[in-house]
Write a protein that holds these residues in place. Structure first.
Motif, short mmCIF file in Angstrom:
data_model
loop_
_atom_site.label_atom_id
_atom_site.label_comp_id
_atom_site.label_asym_id
_atom_site.label_seq_id
_atom_site.Cartn_x
_atom_site.Cartn_y
_atom_site.Cartn_z
N ASP A 10 0.83 -1.21 0.00
CA ASP A 10 0.00 0.00 0.00
C ASP A 10 0.86 1.26 0.00
N GLU A 11 2.16 1.05 0.09
CA GLU A 11 3.05 2.21 0.13
C GLU A 11 3.47 2.57 -1.30
N GLU A 12 3.04 3.75 -1.73
CA GLU A 12 3.30 4.15 -3.11
C GLU A 12 4.80 4.16 -3.44
N SER A 13 5.61 4.62 -2.47
CA SER A 13 7.04 4.75 -2.76
C SER A 13 7.67 3.38 -3.04
N ILE A 14 7.23 2.37 -2.33
CA ILE A 14 7.75 1.01 -2.56
C ILE A 14 7.35 0.54 -3.95
N LEU A 15 6.07 0.76 -4.31
CA LEU A 15 5.60 0.34 -5.61
C LEU A 15 6.43 0.97 -6.72
N VAL A 16 6.67 2.27 -6.57
CA VAL A 16 7.41 2.99 -7.61
C VAL A 16 8.84 2.48 -7.72
N SER A 17 9.50 2.36 -6.56
CA SER A 17 10.91 1.97 -6.64
C SER A 17 11.07 0.52 -7.10
N LEU A 18 10.19 -0.38 -6.65
CA LEU A 18 10.29 -1.77 -7.09
C LEU A 18 10.00 -1.91 -8.57
N ARG A 19 8.99 -1.15 -9.02
CA ARG A 19 8.65 -1.22 -10.45
C ARG A 19 9.86 -0.83 -11.29
N GLY A 20 10.49 0.27 -10.89
CA GLY A 20 11.66 0.73 -11.64
C GLY A 20 12.77 -0.31 -11.66
N ALA A 21 13.08 -0.81 -10.46
CA ALA A 21 14.20 -1.75 -10.36
C ALA A 21 13.92 -3.03 -11.13
N LEU A 22 12.69 -3.55 -11.02
CA LEU A 22 12.37 -4.82 -11.67
C LEU A 22 12.29 -4.66 -13.19
N GLU A 23 11.72 -3.54 -13.62
CA GLU A 23 11.64 -3.31 -15.07
C GLU A 23 13.04 -3.17 -15.67
N ASP A 24 13.93 -2.56 -14.92
CA ASP A 24 15.32 -2.47 -15.39
C ASP A 24 15.91 -3.85 -15.62
N GLU A 25 15.46 -4.82 -14.83
CA GLU A 25 15.99 -6.18 -14.95
C GLU A 25 15.27 -6.98 -16.03
N GLY A 26 14.29 -6.35 -16.68
CA GLY A 26 13.60 -7.04 -17.76
C GLY A 26 12.31 -7.75 -17.34
N TYR A 27 11.88 -7.57 -16.10
CA TYR A 27 10.62 -8.16 -15.69
C TYR A 27 9.46 -7.26 -16.06
N GLU A 28 8.29 -7.84 -16.25
CA GLU A 28 7.09 -7.03 -16.34
C GLU A 28 6.53 -6.92 -14.93
N VAL A 29 5.94 -5.77 -14.64
CA VAL A 29 5.50 -5.55 -13.28
C VAL A 29 4.02 -5.20 -13.24
N ALA A 30 3.29 -5.90 -12.39
CA ALA A 30 1.90 -5.53 -12.11
C ALA A 30 1.84 -5.14 -10.64
N VAL A 31 0.96 -4.21 -10.29
CA VAL A 31 0.90 -3.82 -8.88
C VAL A 31 -0.52 -3.96 -8.35
N ALA A 32 -0.60 -4.18 -7.03
CA ALA A 32 -1.89 -4.15 -6.35
C ALA A 32 -1.68 -3.41 -5.04
N ARG A 33 -2.68 -2.61 -4.66
CA ARG A 33 -2.48 -1.77 -3.48
C ARG A 33 -3.14 -2.34 -2.23
N SER A 34 -3.78 -3.50 -2.39
CA SER A 34 -4.36 -4.17 -1.22
C SER A 34 -4.44 -5.66 -1.50
N GLY A 35 -4.67 -6.42 -0.43
CA GLY A 35 -4.81 -7.86 -0.59
C GLY A 35 -5.99 -8.21 -1.47
N GLU A 36 -7.09 -7.50 -1.28
CA GLU A 36 -8.29 -7.77 -2.09
C GLU A 36 -7.98 -7.58 -3.57
N GLU A 37 -7.29 -6.47 -3.85
CA GLU A 37 -6.95 -6.16 -5.24
C GLU A 37 -6.03 -7.24 -5.82
#
Ligand SMILES: Nc1ncnc2c1ncn2[C@@H]1O[C@H](COP(=O)(O)OP(=O)(O)OP(=O)(O)O)[C@@H](O)[C@H]1O
Ligand SMILES: [Mg+2]
Length: 455
Positions: A10-37
């Motif tokens: 649910d922490e936006e900063s984590i989502l942003v930084s992980l997305r960047g780092a993982l995409e740099d490694e060639g992964y595709e990234v999907a995010v969810a902001r809650s368990g339900e989502e």
């Protein structure tokens, strides 16, 4: 192929930084902001790995983990937390979390863990695939009395240590029986190692069976373990045992008596615990009389004889087997299962099946390949099976769209069968007419599943 990671936080900063780092490694990234989502979106995102925060508003991380695993037990879930208690960690692990990572995140460590998780998922999937395929393709099909007795025999001798000698005509299912004996044994989790004694050149068979030391002979660039070694704690299946030279027979006999051997070029004696199952389509008693097979080896192998009856003596199994092969082949080809008319079985049951179950399987495959509708009728049965009196239809070229490999196989089968029929099923004579030497024709016959009646 690109891998997808689902990040749940649910922490936006984590989502942003992980997305960047993982995409740099060639992964595709999907995010969810809650368990339900996450639970709702996991099917659409179809991730290879999930990174899941323990602390989430609403449904917490542990519950989310549980729900994700219910949906897909092979999906690796990495839990992350800044202040995970031991208790949560234990609970998450029990629920099958793949790993637990601490916040603040160490990126290198995280990437390495993800890589391992992706690999683990692939292995889990491959394992399941092979397990299913393995079980499916090694099932002994049939309800005839003969097959039921065979199954009873397997159940009784399976758990013992006794050597088993399986005899039967070509294509009756000897190998299948050997595997079934292994599966019924206490060594079922040990290796099942197969040696085709007919396929290995005489001068290599010893090295194949016992292994060799480095430099034992030209070409022995490194030490290699032999099949006896590899089968330690399991079963060694000596197939086509009747085709072994007398010299090799002598060596095998010694191992069977002592359960010890030396590698080729080696002096150290290795001891193993191996159960032997042998198979042959030759009448070994006759081979013994002719001086081609050692009598003492025969008695050693033949502790429990199992004879697999020819298919013509259990024609009541034909419908079940045929349906099984048709279904299997359709599945393999990703094609809708085709129906089989009852009339087909009547025709199939009138044929003597010199090539036994293997030939039936080939005929099923051929009929499915050539079938342009959704059902098989007696007209689809190949002419050679419908009755040897029927002249094979001339000029029957397979339809386009089959692919050259299959078309060639069909053609060869048809062409060779026609020559055989014309030669009164005399193989040398047919070989001559085909311009082949006898052994090449025998090889072809085996490869194509054409079997010559023994009478
Ligand atoms: N009872 C059965 N149920 C299902 N499939 C069978 C059965 N018997 C044989 N088969 C299939 O038929 C084919 C031939 O069987 P297998 O290789 O075990 O015969 P074999 O007796 O060892 O033949 P060969 O003498 O040529 O070595 C295999 O594809 C096998 O899966
Ligand atoms: Mg075999």
């Amino acid at each position: 192929m690109s891998r997808t990671i689902l990040v749940v936080d649910d922490e936006e900063s984590i989502l942003v930084s992980l997305r960047g780092a993982l995409e740099d490694e060639g992964y595709e990234v999907a995010v969810a902001r809650s368990g339900e989502e996450a639970v709702e979106g996991v099917d659409a995102a179809d991730p290879d790995v999930v990174i899941l925060d323990v602390w989430l508003p609403g449904m917490d991380g542990v519950e989310t983990l549980q729900r994700l695993r219910e949906k897909d037990p092979d999906l690796p879930v990495l839990m992350m937390s800044g202040h995970a208690t031991i208790e949560t960690a234990v609970k998450a692990t029990k629920l099958g979390a793949y790993d637990f990572i601490e916040k603040p995140l160490n990126l290198d460590k995280l990437l390495l863990t993800i890589e391992h998780a992706v690999h683990a998922r692939r292995l889990a999937e491959e394992n399941r695939y092979w397990r299913e395929r393995w079980g499916r393709t090694h099932e002994l099909i049939g309800e005839s009395r003969a097959i039921q007795e065979l199954r009873d025999q397997i159940r009784v001798v399976g758990p013992t240590r006794a050597s088993v000698l399986i005899t039967g005509e070509n294509g009756t299912g000897k190998e299948l029986v050997a595997r079934a004996v292994h599966r019924a044994s206490r060594r079922k989790d040990g290796p099942f190692v197969e040696v085709n004694c007919a396929a290995i050149p005489e001068d290599l068979i010893e090295s194949e069976l016992f292994g060799h030391e480095k430099g034992a002979f030209t070409g022995a660039a490194a030490r290699r373990r032999g099949k006896f070694d590899l089968a330690d704690g399991g079963t060694l299946f000596l197939d086509e045992i009747g085709d072994m030279s007398l010299k090799t027979q002598a060596k095998i006999l010694r191992v069977l008596q002592e359960m010890r051997f030396e590698r080729v070029g080696g002096t150290k004696t290795h001891e193993v615990d191996v159960r032997i199952i042998a198979a042959t389509n030759k009448a070994l008693e006759a081979e013994i009389r002719e001086g081609r097979f050692r009598e003492d080896l025969f008695y050693r192998l033949n502790v429990v004889p199992i004879e697999v009856p020819p298919l013509r003596e259990r024609v009541e199994d034909i419908p079940m087997l045929f349906r099984h092969f048709v279904r299997e082949y359709c599945a393999e080809e990703n094609r809708e299962p085709v129906e089989v008319d009852e009339g087909v079985f009547e025709v199939l049951q009138g044929y003597p099946w010199p090539g036994n179950v293997r030939e039936l399987k080939n005929v099923a495959e051929r009929m499915v390949i050539l079938c342009r509708s959704d059902r098989l009728t007696p007209d689809d049965v190949p002419p050679a099976v419908r009755g040897r009196t029927h002249e094979p239809r001339a000029g029957d070229l397979p339809e386009p769209g089959l692919g050259l490999r299959k078309a060639r196989r069909l053609f060869e089968r048809e062409y060779i069968t026609r020559h055989l029929a014309a030669a009164g099923w005399n193989v040398p004579q047919a070989a001559e007419a085909l311009g082949l030497d006898r052994s090449s024709l025998y090889k072809k016959l085996k490869e194509l599943g054409i079997e010559v009646p023994s009478s």
